[in-house]
Design an enzyme around this catalytic site. Sequence first.
Site, short mmCIF file in Angstrom:
data_model
loop_
_atom_site.label_atom_id
_atom_site.label_comp_id
_atom_site.label_asym_id
_atom_site.label_seq_id
_atom_site.Cartn_x
_atom_site.Cartn_y
_atom_site.Cartn_z
N CYS A 279 -6.73 18.93 89.24
CA CYS A 279 -7.87 18.44 88.46
C CYS A 279 -9.20 18.62 89.18
O CYS A 279 -10.25 18.41 88.60
CB CYS A 279 -7.66 16.97 88.09
SG CYS A 279 -6.28 16.70 86.98
N HIS B 36 -11.31 22.27 84.13
CA HIS B 36 -10.13 22.35 83.28
C HIS B 36 -10.38 21.43 82.09
O HIS B 36 -11.32 20.64 82.10
CB HIS B 36 -8.86 21.92 84.04
CG HIS B 36 -8.80 20.48 84.36
ND1 HIS B 36 -9.55 19.89 85.37
CD2 HIS B 36 -8.12 19.46 83.77
CE1 HIS B 36 -9.31 18.60 85.40
NE2 HIS B 36 -8.45 18.29 84.44
N HIS C 69 -16.10 19.46 72.84
CA HIS C 69 -16.38 20.81 73.30
C HIS C 69 -17.52 20.87 74.31
O HIS C 69 -18.35 21.77 74.30
CB HIS C 69 -16.63 21.75 72.11
CG HIS C 69 -15.38 22.09 71.38
ND1 HIS C 69 -14.83 21.26 70.43
CD2 HIS C 69 -14.53 23.14 71.49
CE1 HIS C 69 -13.72 21.79 69.97
NE2 HIS C 69 -13.51 22.94 70.61
#
Length: 137
Positions: free
Chosen positions: A36, A42, A83
Amino acid sequence: MDNKVTVSRKAHFNAAHRLFKPEWSDEKNLEVFGKCSNPKYHGHNYDLVVSVTGTVDSETGFVLNLKKLKDIIYREIEEAFDHKNLNLETEEFKSLNPTTENIAIVIYNRLRPHIKADQELEIILYETERNFVKYSG
C-alpha cells in the site's frame, strides 16, 4: 411516537491512494504499509454504508428522507472522492495518511453537519469485501 429506527444508504466510489509517511524512509514505509506504500499509488473500489438513527417523525413517517441522504452522500462524498487520487486531489489527505480509518473519519466529518444533531450517524467503509472499518464519532 418515540421509536428509534436506523435507516441506511449504500454508496460506492473508486479512489487511488498511497499509505506513507513522508518523513520515513522508503524501507520503513514498505515495512509498515506493505504494498500500500507503492510510490505509484494503488486503488480501491470502496463501498460505503451511511446509517442514521433517530426518532420516526409522526408527520412524514421518516427518520430521514433517504432521497435527501442520497443527495448529501453524492454531493459531499462521491463528487469529492470518486475517481480521485486522495493524496493529490483532496485537501483532507494532502497532510493526512489516507488509511481506511482516516477516510471513514473524514467522511463522517463531511456528513455530520448535514444530519440533525439529535440523530446518530454511523459510517461503515469497505476497502475490500473483507476489510472494513466502522466509525460513529
